[in-house]
Design a protein around this motif. Structure first.
Motif, PDB file in Angstrom:
ATOM      1  N   GLY A   1       0.611  -1.209   0.077  1.00  0.00           N
ATOM      2  CA  GLY A   1      -0.097   0.083   0.037  1.00  0.00           C
ATOM      3  C   GLY A   1       0.968   1.165   0.189  1.00  0.00           C
ATOM      4  O   GLY A   1       0.398   2.273  -0.717  1.00  0.00           O
ATOM      5  N   ALA A   2       1.887   1.244   0.811  1.00  0.00           N
ATOM      6  CA  ALA A   2       2.956   2.447   0.920  1.00  0.00           C
ATOM      7  C   ALA A   2       3.423   2.435  -0.652  1.00  0.00           C
ATOM      8  O   ALA A   2       3.738   3.747  -1.052  1.00  0.00           O
ATOM      9  CB  ALA A   2       4.030   2.234   1.799  1.00  0.00           C
ATOM     10  N   ALA A   3       3.927   1.509  -1.167  1.00  0.00           N
ATOM     11  CA  ALA A   3       4.466   1.730  -2.708  1.00  0.00           C
ATOM     12  C   ALA A   3       3.471   2.220  -3.563  1.00  0.00           C
ATOM     13  O   ALA A   3       3.827   2.932  -4.476  1.00  0.00           O
ATOM     14  CB  ALA A   3       5.076   0.403  -2.976  1.00  0.00           C
ATOM     15  N   ALA A   4       2.199   1.555  -3.399  1.00  0.00           N
ATOM     16  CA  ALA A   4       1.130   1.929  -4.577  1.00  0.00           C
ATOM     17  C   ALA A   4       0.663   3.538  -4.204  1.00  0.00           C
ATOM     18  O   ALA A   4       0.685   4.085  -5.118  1.00  0.00           O
ATOM     19  CB  ALA A   4      -0.216   0.937  -4.269  1.00  0.00           C
ATOM     20  N   GLY A   5       0.594   3.822  -3.044  1.00  0.00           N
ATOM     21  CA  GLY A   5       0.187   5.011  -2.726  1.00  0.00           C
ATOM     22  C   GLY A   5       1.338   6.096  -3.131  1.00  0.00           C
ATOM     23  O   GLY A   5       0.944   7.186  -3.590  1.00  0.00           O
ATOM     24  N   PHE A   6       2.418   5.910  -2.907  1.00  0.00           N
ATOM     25  CA  PHE A   6       3.584   6.752  -3.142  1.00  0.00           C
ATOM     26  C   PHE A   6       3.730   6.923  -4.811  1.00  0.00           C
ATOM     27  O   PHE A   6       3.601   8.073  -5.412  1.00  0.00           O
ATOM     28  CB  PHE A   6       4.973   6.234  -3.203  1.00  0.00           C
ATOM     29  N   LEU A   7       3.501   6.001  -5.471  1.00  0.00           N
ATOM     30  CA  LEU A   7       3.481   6.048  -7.034  1.00  0.00           C
ATOM     31  C   LEU A   7       1.979   6.469  -7.654  1.00  0.00           C
ATOM     32  O   LEU A   7       2.063   7.168  -8.575  1.00  0.00           O
ATOM     33  CB  LEU A   7       3.449   4.657  -7.735  1.00  0.00           C
ATOM     34  N   ALA A   8       0.933   6.150  -6.935  1.00  0.00           N
ATOM     35  CA  ALA A   8      -0.346   6.833  -7.177  1.00  0.00           C
ATOM     36  C   ALA A   8      -0.235   8.401  -7.188  1.00  0.00           C
ATOM     37  O   ALA A   8      -0.833   9.041  -7.884  1.00  0.00           O
ATOM     38  CB  ALA A   8      -1.515   6.085  -6.539  1.00  0.00           C
TER      39      ALA A   8
ATOM     40  N   PRO B   1       2.223   9.940   6.112  1.00  0.00           N
ATOM     41  CA  PRO B   1       0.888   9.079   6.607  1.00  0.00           C
ATOM     42  C   PRO B   1      -0.022   9.217   5.599  1.00  0.00           C
ATOM     43  O   PRO B   1      -0.830   8.174   5.445  1.00  0.00           O
ATOM     44  CB  PRO B   1       0.429   9.811   8.050  1.00  0.00           C
ATOM     45  N   THR B   2      -0.557  10.236   4.771  1.00  0.00           N
ATOM     46  CA  THR B   2      -1.445  10.434   3.880  1.00  0.00           C
ATOM     47  C   THR B   2      -1.299   9.595   2.693  1.00  0.00           C
ATOM     48  O   THR B   2      -2.130   8.767   2.372  1.00  0.00           O
ATOM     49  CB  THR B   2      -1.711  11.819   3.523  1.00  0.00           C
ATOM     50  N   THR B   3      -0.028   9.546   2.237  1.00  0.00           N
ATOM     51  CA  THR B   3       0.315   8.818   1.224  1.00  0.00           C
ATOM     52  C   THR B   3       0.287   7.324   1.309  1.00  0.00           C
ATOM     53  O   THR B   3      -0.340   6.315   0.654  1.00  0.00           O
ATOM     54  CB  THR B   3       1.890   8.895   0.745  1.00  0.00           C
ATOM     55  N   VAL B   4       0.676   6.712   2.641  1.00  0.00           N
ATOM     56  CA  VAL B   4       0.390   5.452   3.254  1.00  0.00           C
ATOM     57  C   VAL B   4      -1.108   5.136   3.241  1.00  0.00           C
ATOM     58  O   VAL B   4      -1.308   4.082   2.827  1.00  0.00           O
ATOM     59  CB  VAL B   4       1.142   5.294   4.467  1.00  0.00           C
ATOM     60  N   ALA B   5      -1.954   5.928   3.892  1.00  0.00           N
ATOM     61  CA  ALA B   5      -3.284   5.504   3.906  1.00  0.00           C
ATOM     62  C   ALA B   5      -3.969   5.417   2.649  1.00  0.00           C
ATOM     63  O   ALA B   5      -4.609   4.716   2.380  1.00  0.00           O
ATOM     64  CB  ALA B   5      -3.992   6.813   4.855  1.00  0.00           C
ATOM     65  N   ILE B   6      -3.619   6.454   1.653  1.00  0.00           N
ATOM     66  CA  ILE B   6      -4.113   6.355   0.479  1.00  0.00           C
ATOM     67  C   ILE B   6      -4.075   4.980  -0.199  1.00  0.00           C
ATOM     68  O   ILE B   6      -4.675   4.345  -1.002  1.00  0.00           O
ATOM     69  CB  ILE B   6      -3.617   7.453  -0.612  1.00  0.00           C
ATOM     70  N   GLY B   7      -2.506   4.542  -0.072  1.00  0.00           N
ATOM     71  CA  GLY B   7      -2.179   3.176  -0.630  1.00  0.00           C
ATOM     72  C   GLY B   7      -2.991   2.052  -0.104  1.00  0.00           C
ATOM     73  O   GLY B   7      -3.134   1.234  -0.713  1.00  0.00           O
ATOM     74  N   VAL B   8      -2.956   2.148   1.203  1.00  0.00           N
ATOM     75  CA  VAL B   8      -3.526   1.078   2.155  1.00  0.00           C
ATOM     76  C   VAL B   8      -4.947   1.012   1.557  1.00  0.00           C
ATOM     77  O   VAL B   8      -5.411  -0.244   1.280  1.00  0.00           O
ATOM     78  CB  VAL B   8      -3.286   1.200   3.579  1.00  0.00           C
ATOM     79  N   PHE B   9      -5.835   1.838   1.783  1.00  0.00           N
ATOM     80  CA  PHE B   9      -7.296   2.028   1.301  1.00  0.00           C
ATOM     81  C   PHE B   9      -7.242   1.454  -0.022  1.00  0.00           C
ATOM     82  O   PHE B   9      -8.216   1.043  -0.394  1.00  0.00           O
ATOM     83  CB  PHE B   9      -7.680   3.265   1.656  1.00  0.00           C
ATOM     84  N   GLY B  10      -6.523   2.200  -0.910  1.00  0.00           N
ATOM     85  CA  GLY B  10      -6.385   1.810  -2.346  1.00  0.00           C
ATOM     86  C   GLY B  10      -6.169   0.189  -2.594  1.00  0.00           C
ATOM     87  O   GLY B  10      -6.699  -0.311  -3.614  1.00  0.00           O
ATOM     88  N   ALA B  11      -5.166  -0.325  -1.620  1.00  0.00           N
ATOM     89  CA  ALA B  11      -5.039  -1.726  -1.946  1.00  0.00           C
ATOM     90  C   ALA B  11      -6.201  -2.494  -1.392  1.00  0.00           C
ATOM     91  O   ALA B  11      -6.627  -3.629  -2.099  1.00  0.00           O
ATOM     92  CB  ALA B  11      -3.696  -2.056  -0.918  1.00  0.00           C
ATOM     93  N   LEU B  12      -6.838  -1.768  -0.469  1.00  0.00           N
ATOM     94  CA  LEU B  12      -8.207  -2.781  -0.085  1.00  0.00           C
ATOM     95  C   LEU B  12      -9.291  -2.584  -1.219  1.00  0.00           C
ATOM     96  O   LEU B  12      -9.971  -3.660  -1.595  1.00  0.00           O
ATOM     97  CB  LEU B  12      -8.691  -2.082   1.271  1.00  0.00           C
TER      98      LEU B  12
ATOM     99  N   ILE C   1      -0.924  -4.049  -8.523  1.00  0.00           N
ATOM    100  CA  ILE C   1      -1.361  -3.206  -9.542  1.00  0.00           C
ATOM    101  C   ILE C   1      -2.865  -3.168  -9.294  1.00  0.00           C
ATOM    102  O   ILE C   1      -3.236  -1.904  -9.253  1.00  0.00           O
ATOM    103  CB  ILE C   1      -1.677  -4.045 -10.788  1.00  0.00           C
ATOM    104  N   GLY C   2      -3.604  -3.915  -8.373  1.00  0.00           N
ATOM    105  CA  GLY C   2      -4.683  -3.572  -7.838  1.00  0.00           C
ATOM    106  C   GLY C   2      -4.646  -2.562  -6.852  1.00  0.00           C
ATOM    107  O   GLY C   2      -5.679  -1.672  -6.826  1.00  0.00           O
ATOM    108  N   ALA C   3      -3.668  -2.442  -6.180  1.00  0.00           N
ATOM    109  CA  ALA C   3      -3.408  -1.516  -5.087  1.00  0.00           C
ATOM    110  C   ALA C   3      -3.084   0.044  -5.572  1.00  0.00           C
ATOM    111  O   ALA C   3      -3.782   1.154  -5.293  1.00  0.00           O
ATOM    112  CB  ALA C   3      -2.373  -1.753  -4.084  1.00  0.00           C
ATOM    113  N   LEU C   4      -2.568  -0.170  -6.897  1.00  0.00           N
ATOM    114  CA  LEU C   4      -2.138   1.216  -7.389  1.00  0.00           C
ATOM    115  C   LEU C   4      -3.333   1.717  -8.101  1.00  0.00           C
ATOM    116  O   LEU C   4      -3.544   3.033  -7.999  1.00  0.00           O
ATOM    117  CB  LEU C   4      -0.944   0.921  -8.395  1.00  0.00           C
ATOM    118  N   LEU C   5      -4.170   0.907  -8.667  1.00  0.00           N
ATOM    119  CA  LEU C   5      -5.298   1.136  -9.600  1.00  0.00           C
ATOM    120  C   LEU C   5      -6.250   1.756  -8.472  1.00  0.00           C
ATOM    121  O   LEU C   5      -7.065   2.607  -8.615  1.00  0.00           O
ATOM    122  CB  LEU C   5      -5.971   0.148  -9.984  1.00  0.00           C
ATOM    123  N   GLY C   6      -6.507   1.158  -7.184  1.00  0.00           N
ATOM    124  CA  GLY C   6      -7.421   1.468  -6.226  1.00  0.00           C
ATOM    125  C   GLY C   6      -6.973   2.974  -5.665  1.00  0.00           C
ATOM    126  O   GLY C   6      -7.721   3.696  -5.167  1.00  0.00           O
ATOM    127  N   ALA C   7      -5.596   3.143  -5.506  1.00  0.00           N
ATOM    128  CA  ALA C   7      -4.864   4.444  -4.858  1.00  0.00           C
ATOM    129  C   ALA C   7      -5.453   5.553  -5.893  1.00  0.00           C
ATOM    130  O   ALA C   7      -5.847   6.309  -5.515  1.00  0.00           O
ATOM    131  CB  ALA C   7      -3.741   4.238  -4.560  1.00  0.00           C
TER     132      ALA C   7
END
Length: 77
Positions: A10-17, A28-39, A59-65
């Motif tokens: 989630g942290a990696a996906a949030g950063f890229l997103a 913290p916001t980037t990580v939260a975006i990534g984690v919720f995006g991963a969900l 890929i799903g985490a990135l698209l979700g974020a």
């Protein structure tokens, strides 16, 4: 997906997103975006995860974020 893996992916996906969507946020916001995006991405792409493994989860985490950022920009701000 174990919680530690969810946070790392989630942290990696949030950063890229946030970079792809040109959104400047703190860590913290980037990580939260990534984690919720991963969900979100995990629920949407569950079948793909079964077929291709952790790469599909990323890929799903990135698209979700990215979806979460778009919703935030569209409806919150």
């Amino acid at each position: 997906m174990p919680i530690i893996a969810l946070m790392i992916i989630g942290a990696a996906a949030g950063f890229l997103a946030t970079r792809i969507m040109k959104m400047e946020t703190d860590v913290p916001t980037t990580v939260a975006i990534g984690v919720f995006g991963a969900l979100i991405g995990g629920f949407v792409l569950r079948a793909l995860i079964m077929l291709t493994g952790w790469a599909a989860g990323f890929i799903g985490a990135l698209l979700g974020a990215m979806l979460l950022i778009w919703l935030w920009k569209t409806y919150v701000k």
